[in-house]
Design a protein around this motif. Structure first.
Motif, PDB file in Angstrom:
ATOM      1  N   THR A   3     -16.557  58.332 -11.731  1.00 36.81           N
ATOM      2  CA  THR A   3     -15.666  57.363 -11.105  1.00 36.81           C
ATOM      3  C   THR A   3     -14.224  57.836 -11.153  1.00 36.81           C
ATOM      4  N   ARG A   4     -13.824  58.453 -12.311  1.00 40.73           N
ATOM      5  CA  ARG A   4     -12.471  58.942 -12.450  1.00 40.73           C
ATOM      6  C   ARG A   4     -12.180  60.058 -11.455  1.00 40.73           C
ATOM      7  N   LEU A   5     -13.155  60.962 -11.272  1.00 41.25           N
ATOM      8  CA  LEU A   5     -12.993  62.071 -10.345  1.00 41.25           C
ATOM      9  C   LEU A   5     -12.844  61.576  -8.924  1.00 41.25           C
ATOM     10  N   SER A   6     -13.651  60.554  -8.568  1.00 44.12           N
ATOM     11  CA  SER A   6     -13.579  59.984  -7.223  1.00 44.12           C
ATOM     12  C   SER A   6     -12.226  59.375  -6.967  1.00 44.12           C
ATOM     13  N   SER A   7     -11.659  58.685  -7.952  1.00 42.26           N
ATOM     14  CA  SER A   7     -10.372  58.050  -7.755  1.00 42.26           C
ATOM     15  C   SER A   7      -9.255  59.070  -7.645  1.00 42.26           C
ATOM     16  N   GLN A   8      -9.469  60.265  -8.275  1.00 41.07           N
ATOM     17  CA  GLN A   8      -8.452  61.294  -8.185  1.00 41.07           C
ATOM     18  C   GLN A   8      -8.463  61.992  -6.843  1.00 41.07           C
ATOM     19  N   THR A   9      -9.668  62.227  -6.329  1.00 45.15           N
ATOM     20  CA  THR A   9      -9.783  62.953  -5.068  1.00 45.15           C
ATOM     21  C   THR A   9      -9.528  62.070  -3.862  1.00 45.15           C
ATOM     22  N   GLU A  10      -9.740  60.770  -4.006  1.00 45.70           N
ATOM     23  CA  GLU A  10      -9.548  59.862  -2.886  1.00 45.70           C
ATOM     24  C   GLU A  10      -8.648  58.707  -3.319  1.00 45.70           C
ATOM     25  N   PRO A  11      -7.382  58.946  -3.545  1.00 47.97           N
ATOM     26  CA  PRO A  11      -6.474  57.888  -4.002  1.00 47.97           C
ATOM     27  C   PRO A  11      -6.326  56.795  -2.951  1.00 47.97           C
ATOM     28  N   GLU A  12      -6.123  55.588  -3.431  1.00 44.98           N
ATOM     29  CA  GLU A  12      -5.946  54.445  -2.539  1.00 44.98           C
ATOM     30  C   GLU A  12      -4.600  54.533  -1.837  1.00 44.98           C
ATOM     31  N   LYS A  13      -4.622  54.444  -0.503  1.00 47.86           N
ATOM     32  CA  LYS A  13      -3.382  54.506   0.272  1.00 47.86           C
ATOM     33  C   LYS A  13      -2.597  53.204   0.078  1.00 47.86           C
ATOM     34  N   ALA A  14      -1.286  53.352  -0.043  1.00 44.67           N
ATOM     35  CA  ALA A  14      -0.438  52.169  -0.196  1.00 44.67           C
ATOM     36  C   ALA A  14      -0.448  51.349   1.094  1.00 44.67           C
ATOM     37  N   SER A  15      -0.359  50.038   0.934  1.00 46.18           N
ATOM     38  CA  SER A  15      -0.321  49.141   2.094  1.00 46.18           C
ATOM     39  C   SER A  15       1.123  48.765   2.406  1.00 46.18           C
ATOM     40  N   HIS A  16       1.486  48.845   3.668  1.00 54.75           N
ATOM     41  CA  HIS A  16       2.843  48.491   4.109  1.00 54.75           C
ATOM     42  C   HIS A  16       2.738  47.308   5.085  1.00 54.75           C
ATOM     43  N   TRP A  17       2.420  46.130   4.527  1.00 49.51           N
ATOM     44  CA  TRP A  17       2.163  44.978   5.403  1.00 49.51           C
ATOM     45  C   TRP A  17       3.435  44.478   6.070  1.00 49.51           C
ATOM     46  N   SER A  18       4.584  44.610   5.423  1.00 49.78           N
ATOM     47  CA  SER A  18       5.823  44.206   6.070  1.00 49.78           C
ATOM     48  C   SER A  18       6.080  45.073   7.301  1.00 49.78           C
ATOM     49  N   ALA A  19       5.749  46.355   7.213  1.00 53.23           N
ATOM     50  CA  ALA A  19       5.895  47.254   8.359  1.00 53.23           C
ATOM     51  C   ALA A  19       4.940  46.854   9.481  1.00 53.23           C
ATOM     52  N   VAL A  20       3.721  46.447   9.109  1.00 52.41           N
ATOM     53  CA  VAL A  20       2.754  45.982  10.114  1.00 52.41           C
ATOM     54  C   VAL A  20       3.297  44.771  10.858  1.00 52.41           C
ATOM     55  N   PHE A  21       3.860  43.818  10.108  1.00 55.79           N
ATOM     56  CA  PHE A  21       4.411  42.625  10.743  1.00 55.79           C
ATOM     57  C   PHE A  21       5.675  42.937  11.553  1.00 55.79           C
ATOM     58  N   SER A  22       6.400  43.970  11.165  1.00 52.82           N
ATOM     59  CA  SER A  22       7.563  44.381  11.964  1.00 52.82           C
ATOM     60  C   SER A  22       7.100  44.934  13.313  1.00 52.82           C
ATOM     61  N   LEU A  23       5.940  45.593  13.323  1.00 52.87           N
ATOM     62  CA  LEU A  23       5.380  46.081  14.590  1.00 52.87           C
ATOM     63  C   LEU A  23       4.849  44.920  15.429  1.00 52.87           C
ATOM     64  N   PHE A  24       4.325  43.885  14.752  1.00 59.86           N
ATOM     65  CA  PHE A  24       3.935  42.660  15.464  1.00 59.86           C
ATOM     66  C   PHE A  24       5.138  42.063  16.192  1.00 59.86           C
ATOM     67  N   MET A  25       6.288  42.014  15.504  1.00 58.55           N
ATOM     68  CA  MET A  25       7.506  41.501  16.125  1.00 58.55           C
ATOM     69  C   MET A  25       7.939  42.398  17.288  1.00 58.55           C
ATOM     70  N   GLY A  26       7.785  43.709  17.111  1.00 57.99           N
ATOM     71  CA  GLY A  26       8.116  44.642  18.186  1.00 57.99           C
ATOM     72  C   GLY A  26       7.248  44.437  19.410  1.00 57.99           C
ATOM     73  N   VAL A  27       5.940  44.230  19.192  1.00 56.34           N
ATOM     74  CA  VAL A  27       5.014  43.984  20.312  1.00 56.34           C
ATOM     75  C   VAL A  27       5.374  42.689  21.023  1.00 56.34           C
ATOM     76  N   THR A  28       5.685  41.662  20.243  1.00 58.54           N
ATOM     77  CA  THR A  28       6.053  40.372  20.833  1.00 58.54           C
ATOM     78  C   THR A  28       7.254  40.514  21.764  1.00 58.54           C
ATOM     79  N   SER A  29       8.292  41.208  21.302  1.00 59.45           N
ATOM     80  CA  SER A  29       9.483  41.385  22.132  1.00 59.45           C
ATOM     81  C   SER A  29       9.221  42.312  23.305  1.00 59.45           C
ATOM     82  N   LEU A  30       8.394  43.331  23.089  1.00 56.99           N
ATOM     83  CA  LEU A  30       8.097  44.317  24.126  1.00 56.99           C
ATOM     84  C   LEU A  30       7.314  43.699  25.279  1.00 56.99           C
ATOM     85  N   ILE A  31       6.226  43.014  24.954  1.00 59.60           N
ATOM     86  CA  ILE A  31       5.350  42.476  25.994  1.00 59.60           C
ATOM     87  C   ILE A  31       5.955  41.241  26.660  1.00 59.60           C
ATOM     88  N   SER A  32       6.698  40.442  25.907  1.00 60.96           N
ATOM     89  CA  SER A  32       7.358  39.295  26.544  1.00 60.96           C
ATOM     90  C   SER A  32       8.381  39.791  27.561  1.00 60.96           C
TER      91      SER A  32
END
Length: 401
Positions: A3-32
């Protein structure tokens, strides 16, 4: 130890949810911004002393430049950090709206709309690839559904809301408000977006090499049919509600609002379902849309039932953008930018072709012809989707659950 080896070779990617929502705002302004002229054609035409048909071409201009940008942006910016590209597109979006708001003539109006087209095509061509860098694989469908929910929100902003506010404060101020929305999106993206390295191998040669693979080409054609089946009806939704169902203005506006809300809900549900059962969901959604078109073709007397079918149509379409973006990141994650460009070009082509075909069919066969054509197109999409999935599994040996 394992299990330790697996976690070292495949680290969990950080989540950037604020960035995702910023793109949601961008889509809203773009398509409107893209669709605002649809509800303001008459006042724009009157102010600039042009015909409504000429004013309508401002939407066409966006589509043309969106196709060009979607096919060229990734190869032309193949060494530039995607954070900088996205921020540049957001600045261009604000500039395009301001240019339209203060335009003195038709030429300047088209110039502003053409700049917006570059923003539309450029953003969508990178959307899937950028999302891949913002969240772990398990959250991709959910993140994509949040971003695409901006399309549904923008539909509500650009149609009933823009039309209402346009009568109160004038069409130029509507575009200034759209510029303000874009500025908010830019600030949020500037704060939230991490560094986003460009994918390697982005070139015109590699883009066209993708199309030599049969399962990809068939998938792109399936995308064209998928969006075409929806837009051939959506383009003539208002005449159907006004003429066939004889809805009054208040009822019509309410139904369009419910249509947009249903579309948003469908997009959010798709983010949950597509992450777990992608393949079967894509097939079922297109089958349901096929059946809705057939039912609408034969049920034309019960107004309430027809209104429910229209809302269901909006709900089910919410799955399609999320579905095709998920298809890209599931099958070609390392080529997501180039595939995104090809996909956007296919979608814009599909929308234009559906509107053109729909106009001819509507003039000669009415809504019955529109529903029949939509059902036929969705049937073709369903067959092509299954064939593309089957070829992918056969060629790559990978599953596409």
């Amino acid at each position: 130890m394992k299990t330790r080896l697996s976690s070292q070779t495949e680290p969990e990617k950080a989540s950037h949810w604020s960035a995702v929502f910023s793109l949601f705002m961008g889509v809203t302004s773009l398509i409107s911004a893209e669709f605002i002229p649809i509800s303001l054609l008459t006042p724009i035409a009157q102010t600039l002393h042009i015909t409504e048909g000429m004013a309508g071409q401002t939407v066409t201009a966006v589509g043309i430049f969106a196709v060009i940008a979607s096919l060229t942006l990734a190869p032309l910016t193949n060494k530039i950090n995607r954070r900088l590209v996205l921020l540049t597109l957001s600045i261009l979006l604000v500039s395009a709206n301001i240019l339209v708001a203060f335009t003195p003539n038709y030429i300047m109006l088209l110039m502003g709309r053409s700049i917006l087209g570059i923003c539309v095509g450029g953003f969508w061509s990178m959307a899937s690839a950028v999302t891949l860098q913002l969240v772990p694989t398990k959250d991709l469908s959910r993140a994509l559904s949040i971003i695409y929910a901006g399309v549904s929100v923008a539909t509500i902003i650009s149609l009933p809301l823009a039309s209402y506010l346009g009568n109160l404060i004038g069409w130029r101020n509507i575009f200034l408000l759209s510029a303000l929305l874009g500025a908010i999106a830019f600030i949020w993206q500037f704060i939230a977006l991490p560094t986003l390295p460009a994918q390697q191998g982005n070139s015109f040669k590699n883009m066209f090499f993708l199309l030599k693979q049969s399962w990809i080409t068939i998938g792109i054609v399936a995308t064209i049919f998928s969006y075409g089946g929806y837009h051939i009806f959506f383009t003539y939704l208002r005449p159907f509600l006004e003429n066939n169902l004889a809805l009054q203005t208040n009822t019509l506006s309410t139904l369009l609002l419910l249509f947009g809300i249903a579309n948003c809900i469908g997009t959010l549900i798709a983010g949950i379902v597509m992450g777990k059962q992608f393949k079967i969901t894509m097939i079922v959604v297109h089958f349901i849309l096929l059946m809705l078109a057939i039912i609408l073709m034969f049920i034309n007397k019960n107004i309430i039932f027809n209104m429910l079918l229209v809302i269901a149509w909006g709900l089910m379409f919410g799955f399609i953008p999320v579905g095709w973006s998920t298809w890209i990141v599931r099958t070609l994650a390392d080529k997501a930018e180039m595939m995104g460009g090809l996909s956007v070009a296919a979608i814009q082509f599909s929308i234009g072709l559906a509107a053109a075909m729909g106009g001819f069919i509507f003039d000669h066969k009415g809504m019955q012809g529109i529903f029949f054509s939509s059902a036929l197109i969705f049937l073709c999409a369903l067959i092509l989707i299954k064939f593309s999935f089957w070829l992918f599994i056969r060629v790559t040996g990978r599953s596409i659950a």
